[in-house]
Write an enzyme that holds these catalytic residues in place. Structure first.
Site, short mmCIF file in Angstrom:
data_model
loop_
_atom_site.label_atom_id
_atom_site.label_comp_id
_atom_site.label_asym_id
_atom_site.label_seq_id
_atom_site.Cartn_x
_atom_site.Cartn_y
_atom_site.Cartn_z
N ASP A 37 0.82 -1.22 0.00
CA ASP A 37 0.00 0.00 0.00
C ASP A 37 0.85 1.27 0.00
OD1 ASP A 37 -2.41 1.38 -0.02
OD2 ASP A 37 -2.49 1.51 2.17
N ASN A 39 1.18 3.33 -2.98
CA ASN A 39 1.65 3.70 -4.32
C ASN A 39 1.11 5.06 -4.76
OD1 ASN A 39 2.68 1.14 -4.25
ND2 ASN A 39 1.30 0.29 -5.79
N HIS A 54 2.22 2.93 -9.03
CA HIS A 54 2.04 1.48 -9.16
C HIS A 54 3.24 0.86 -9.88
CE1 HIS A 54 -1.87 1.77 -7.46
NE2 HIS A 54 -2.40 2.42 -8.48
N THR A 83 -10.58 -7.39 -3.72
CA THR A 83 -11.92 -7.48 -4.31
C THR A 83 -12.62 -6.12 -4.27
OG1 THR A 83 -12.64 -8.33 -2.14
CG2 THR A 83 -12.34 -9.95 -3.87
N LEU A 148 11.98 -19.83 -2.82
CA LEU A 148 10.93 -18.98 -2.26
C LEU A 148 9.66 -19.18 -3.07
CD1 LEU A 148 10.10 -16.40 -0.49
CD2 LEU A 148 10.72 -15.06 -2.49
N LEU A 212 -6.39 -4.37 8.14
CA LEU A 212 -6.08 -5.52 7.27
C LEU A 212 -6.64 -5.34 5.87
CD1 LEU A 212 -6.64 -8.54 9.70
CD2 LEU A 212 -4.47 -7.79 8.70
N GLU A 224 1.69 -11.97 13.54
CA GLU A 224 2.23 -10.73 14.09
C GLU A 224 2.07 -9.66 13.02
OE1 GLU A 224 3.22 -10.36 17.14
OE2 GLU A 224 2.87 -12.47 17.58
C1 IPE Z 1 -5.19 -2.68 0.26
O1 IPE Z 1 -4.94 -1.35 0.00
C2 IPE Z 1 -5.18 -3.46 -1.00
C3 IPE Z 1 -3.88 -3.59 -1.69
C4 IPE Z 1 -2.77 -3.05 -1.31
C5 IPE Z 1 -3.89 -4.37 -2.89
P1 IPE Z 1 -6.15 -0.30 -0.18
O2 IPE Z 1 -5.53 1.01 -0.49
O3 IPE Z 1 -7.10 -0.83 -1.17
O4 IPE Z 1 -6.81 -0.34 1.26
P2 IPE Z 1 -7.74 0.74 1.97
O5 IPE Z 1 -8.82 1.12 0.99
O6 IPE Z 1 -6.88 1.91 2.33
O7 IPE Z 1 -8.25 0.03 3.19
C1 IPE Z 2 -1.78 0.08 -3.23
O1 IPE Z 2 -1.51 1.44 -3.34
C2 IPE Z 2 -1.97 -0.58 -4.57
C3 IPE Z 2 -3.35 -1.04 -4.82
C4 IPE Z 2 -4.33 -0.97 -3.98
C5 IPE Z 2 -3.61 -1.62 -6.12
P1 IPE Z 2 -2.68 2.50 -3.36
O2 IPE Z 2 -3.05 2.76 -4.79
O3 IPE Z 2 -3.78 2.09 -2.48
O4 IPE Z 2 -1.92 3.76 -2.77
P2 IPE Z 2 -2.53 4.85 -1.78
O5 IPE Z 2 -3.04 4.11 -0.59
O6 IPE Z 2 -3.61 5.55 -2.54
O7 IPE Z 2 -1.38 5.72 -1.47
MG MG Z 3 -4.14 2.39 -0.48
#
Ligand code: IPE
Ligand code: IPE
Ligand code: MG
Length: 260
Positions: A37, A39, A54, A83, A148, A212, A224
């Protein structure tokens, strides 16, 4: 489903050819799961489009896979698309899928060379055909990897995984192949999409959120959890080593008493 699987949940890992001294001391988690998360924020801070974030995230994955293999981690599961991520604008979703296809096309050879076996969890039937095809190709090409296992969670949701398993067990029961009272945690766990892997010992969440987000709900029961403000595109081997060291300082009790 778990036929020929390399893992038996709950069992100690088989002594591999050359366990690292760290792994021997059990300071290294068998299974690390990462919510990739941050990006979008990484890109925003640089005045770049979200897709640039991304793309940088895919590069971070490459670094982290290499480091995970060096550390002696057995399974690395990464949350790539949930999802719920379909709620994003179609252009962002298309861009993410394109980056996935590119990653698999360009990096499969490196994965093979590094002994990485690629797998996926999630309802990939909803992914674009090109992504499905590249995934299957990479899974086949890397099947012999022994250092791995890299598990991509794509169109994955913890609730989806539980419902998916429940539906298949219900179908078996309806056909008379299974009595409801035979369903216990072990049987249910094996039916899950992640059922062939041990549960995650450590869940790492970069990007600063403390949730989560529907990741590995069943497996996370005694994981953890380590969170960091570092955004995923800035994540590297040092960040992973820090998270693993943090894991090493935790006392896992699984409901028992300390120090037993
Ligand atoms: C969780 O990140 C999903 C992935 C990293 C693939 P999100 O950015 O979608 O999560 P929320 O919306 O902040 O909970
Ligand atoms: C996680 O990064 C990647 C995906 C959910 C596909 P985000 O795109 O959620 O990045 P933020 O949370 O907006 O910074
Ligand atoms: Mg995010």
């Amino acid at each position: 489903m778990s036929e020929g699987s390399a893992f038996e949940p709950g069992r100690e890992p088989a002594a591999s050819a050359a366990p690292s001294p760290v792994a021997a001391a059990r300071a290294v988690p068998r299974h690390v799961a990462i919510v990739m998360d941050g990006n979008g924020r990484w890109a925003n801070r640089r005045g770049l489009p979200r897709l640039a974030g991304h793309r940088a995230g895919a590069q971070a994955l490459e670094r982290v896979v290499r480091c995970a293999a060096e550390l002696g981690i057995e399974v690395l599961t990464v949350y790539g698309f949930s999802t719920e991520n379909w709620r994003r604008p179609a252009t962002e979703v298309r861009g993410i899928m394109h980056i996935l296809v590119e990653f698999l096309r360009l990096k499969t050879r490196d994965l093979v060379r590094e002994g990485v076996r690629l797998r996926y969890v999630g309802d990939v039937s909803a992914l674009p055909a090109a992504a499905r095809a590249e995934l299957e190709r990479s899974v086949r090409a890397t099947a012999q990897g022994r250092r791995l296992t890299l598990v991509l969670a794509l169109n994955y949701g913890g609730r989806w995984e539980i419902v998916d398993a429940a539906r298949r067990l219900a179908a078996r029961a309806a056909r008379g192949e299974l009595r409801p009272e035979e369903i216990d945690e072990a049987l249910f766990g094996r039916e899950l999409a992640t059922g062939e892997f041990p549960p995650p010992d450590l869940i790492v969440r970069p990007g600063g959120e403390l949730r989560l987000s529907n990741f590995l709900l069943w497996g996370a029961a005694y994981s953890e959890i380590v969170a960091t403000d570092t955004l995923w595109p800035d994540f590297d081997g040092d960040t992973l080593r820090w998270a693993v060291a943090e894991f090493g300082r935790r006392e896992r009790r699984f409901g028992g008493l300390p120090g037993r």
